[in-house]
Each structure stands twice: as structure tokens, then as C-alpha cells.
Scaffold this active site. Structure first.
Site, PDB file in Angstrom:
ATOM      1  N   HIS A 173       0.853  -0.952  -0.076  1.00  0.00           N
ATOM      2  CA  HIS A 173      -0.207   0.192  -0.021  1.00  0.00           C
ATOM      3  C   HIS A 173       0.706   1.219  -0.130  1.00  0.00           C
ATOM      4  O   HIS A 173       0.851   2.028   1.099  1.00  0.00           O
ATOM      5  CB  HIS A 173      -0.740  -0.253   1.258  1.00  0.00           C
ATOM      6  CG  HIS A 173      -1.735   1.122   1.310  1.00  0.00           C
ATOM      7  ND1 HIS A 173      -1.820   2.382   1.282  1.00  0.00           N
ATOM      8  CD2 HIS A 173      -3.242   0.826   1.464  1.00  0.00           C
ATOM      9  CE1 HIS A 173      -3.266   2.836   1.541  1.00  0.00           C
ATOM     10  NE2 HIS A 173      -3.982   2.146   1.525  1.00  0.00           N
ATOM     11  N   GLU A 276      -1.207   1.146  -5.280  1.00  0.00           N
ATOM     12  CA  GLU A 276      -0.835  -0.002  -4.331  1.00  0.00           C
ATOM     13  C   GLU A 276      -1.009  -1.205  -5.289  1.00  0.00           C
ATOM     14  O   GLU A 276      -1.924  -1.490  -5.970  1.00  0.00           O
ATOM     15  CB  GLU A 276      -1.731  -0.322  -3.362  1.00  0.00           C
ATOM     16  CG  GLU A 276      -2.368   0.839  -2.442  1.00  0.00           C
ATOM     17  CD  GLU A 276      -3.394   1.356  -1.814  1.00  0.00           C
ATOM     18  OE1 GLU A 276      -4.013   0.277  -1.557  1.00  0.00           O
ATOM     19  OE2 GLU A 276      -3.788   2.367  -1.826  1.00  0.00           O
TER      20      GLU A 276
END
Ligand code: TA6
Length: 304
Positions: A173, A276
Site C-alpha cells: 500500500h 498499490e
């Protein structure tokens, strides 16, 4: 990949090779990697969270909030939180932590290496039957961060050490540092289907580059293996290539969500964008006993 036994295989800090060192930072203990040509990366031991990458001759690529706070069991705002063994809200129990339970816990350094081709450190987390109240499976997960003169790579490897197949969703992320969210565009997703996570989770098709004039939270599905953040303000593109991923998330919280989050810092949303590398939403990995899944992301910087 051998099952990680952190107690037996943790690397004593005194035994680190040239180009690898441990240091205390305001964001907690971290490992610093130095590339043969001089680039520098830092990874927090808490969560094996990438905190910084400064390529030789360029500026910081990774964004960390000016209001980032270290809280036990939580990842700090920015860098690369490791979302594992589920992405987003738990699929069946919203009371469980979002984005899994390893991003805020200490990992073990299990190996480091350096040479002319690059410098790397591998961190391990083993569930070994713990956390059963959160997740009724067993797995070992390793994150290897590798820094070389051309870029930085993250590899997230999961070994199913249990007797049952396990369902896995996950994400690297990463928060990227940009000049100004109003001036950047994300290329490489034109024509891709996506789930718009704002509102009713509508499914749409991306038209052209992704640009930003408000909160964006999208899970792109299908071909997402080559994405670029085009940033004229910093005169560069950040190139993101992936393997083992069938989905990518693009997120900027904009103003209202930033205020709700409370740790984005003043106008922090303007200088960051998350792209991400994931297995998320429909892109669920079913991992057989003793099987391994490897999710990799590679970041490079190119002059615009
Ligand atoms: O990846 C996008 C997202 O799922 C957003 O919906 C937002 O929740 C973001 O992750 C950050 O989540 P966190 O739990 O770290 O605040």
C-alpha cells in the site's frame, strides 16, 4: 521458502553486511539500505514498512505524513504499509482491523545481503497459530526489500504452513511523494475495469489517465502490471511494475477524508498519491497447503 523461525534466524545487528545498517529514527527502529551507486532506502522494523527511498541524484520518492504517529499495533501514515492477509475491511467481520493485522506489528530481520547488483533485507512474520481469533489459518510471510542502482523492489511472499487452503488478499500500500495532486496523472490503466470504492462500489471502466479533482479510491482489476505516476512538477515519472498481482488500487483521500483520518498533516493530501500493488476485491489468491504466493512491485524513476 523455508518456514521462518524468527527466534533462530534473526540476524544479529552486528552481523550486517556493508550497505546495510540498523538505526533508530523518529518513526522507530529501521534498517537502512545503501545501493552500490548511492541511493538510500529505509524500512521500519515495525510492519516491515518502507519509509523512504531517495535515488542517487533525485529526491524522496516515498511520502510519509508530517503528522505520522507511531502507535503500537498500527502502521504509521505513509510509506508502504503491508496489507495482509486481507485487503480493506475484513470480508466477514467489520470489527476486525482493516488491511489485516501485520502492518502494525514487529517483524524479524531474517536475512540481509549486499553486492555490486544491489542491497537487500528480508523481514519475516509467522502466524504459527497465533492471531487465531483474527485469522483461522497458518502462514509465514516474508517481505524482501531490494535496492539497486536502477530502482527499488518489494517482494511479499506467503507460504501456507497450515493443512487447509487459505484465501489471501493483500497489498503493498505505497504512498508516493508528488509535487501536487492537481498536476499529476496515473497512466497505464486506460480501459481497465475498476470498482469505485467511493459510494456504492459501482463498477466502471477507466477512460484515459487517472486524474484528481476530489477523493479517488478505486480498485482496478485485470491488466495492472505497468503503471506510471506522471509528475511534471517534479519533472519525473514513477514507474511501477508488478508480478503476482491482478489488481491495483489508486487512492487520494482529498480534503474531507484527510480531516477524518486526522494524521495526514496540513494539506498532506496534496503531495501524495497511493498506487498499490494488490490482490484485492475479485482478485483473491487461494493458496494450497505448502504453496507459496509471491507479490512483487518494482519502482523506478524516469526523467519526464
Ligand atoms: O487503499 C485505499 C484504502 O483502502 C482507502 O479506502 C483508505 O481506507 C486507505 O486504504 C487507508 O486505510 P488506513 O486503514 O491505512 O487508514
Amino acid at each position: 521458502m523455508a518456514a521462518a523461525d524468527p527466534e533462530a534466524s534473526a540476524v544479529p545487528m552486528s552481523g550486517l553486511p556493508h550497505g546495510v545498517s540498523q538505526l533508530d529514527t523518529p518513526l522507530g527502529p529501521a534498517v537502512e539500505l545503501v545501493a552500490p551507486g548511492g541511493g538510500i532506502a529505509r524500512i521500519a522494523i515495525n510492519g516491515a514498512q518502507l519509509l523512504s527511498w531517495v535515488p542517487e541524484g533525485d529526491s524522496e520518492v516515498i511520502w510519509v505524513s508530517a503528522a505520522a504517529r507511531t502507535q503500537p499495533g498500527k502502521s504509521l501514515r505513509g510509506g508502504t504499509p503491508v496489507c495482509w492477509p486481507w485487503f480493506g475491511a475484513h470480508p466477514a467481520d467489520a470489527s476486525k482491523p482493516a488491511h489485516g493485522f501485520v502492518r502494525g506489528l514487529p517483524w524479524q530481520i531474517v536475512s540481509t545481503s549486499s553486492g555490486d547488483a544491489g542491497t537487500e533485507a528480508t523481514f519475516a512474520f509467522t502466524t504459527a497459530g497465533n492471531h487465531r481469533e483474527l485469522w483461522p489459518y497458518e502462514a509465514d510471510v516474508h517481505l524482501t526489500t531490494r535496492l539497486d542502482d536502477e530502482g527499488l523492489s518489494l517482494a511479499l511472499e506467503t507460504l501456507n504452513t497450515g493443512a487447509e487452503p487459505l484465501p489471501l488478499t493483500q497489498a503493498l500500500h505505497t504512498y508516493f511523494r508528488i509535487s501536487d495532486i492537481a498536476d499529476v496523472a496515473v497512466d497505464g490503466l486506460d480501459g481497465s475495469p475498476y470498482i469505485d470504492a467511493i459510494g456504492e462500489w459501482q463498477r466502471r471502466i477507466q477512460q484515459g489517465a487517472v486524474t484528481f479533482a476530489g477523493e479517488v479510491d478505486r480498485i482496478y482489476l485485470g491488466e495492472t502490471s505497468s503503471i506510471a505516476i506522471r509528475d511534471p512538477g517534479l519533472g519525473r515519472s514513477i514507474l511501477i511494475s508488478s508480478q503476482g498481482s491482478g489488481s491495483a488500487v489508486v487512492w487520494n483521500p482529498w480534503i474531507a477524508k484527510s480531516e477524518r483520518l486526522g494524521d495526514m498533516g496540513p494539506d498532506g493530501y496534496r503531495t501524495m498519491v497511493c498506487v498499490e500493488t494488490a490482490n484485492a476485491a475479485d482478485d483473491v489468491v487461494s493458496l494450497a497447503p505448502r504453496a507459496t504466493h509471491r507479490l512483487t512491485a518494482r519502482y523506478q524513476v524516469a526523467v519526464l
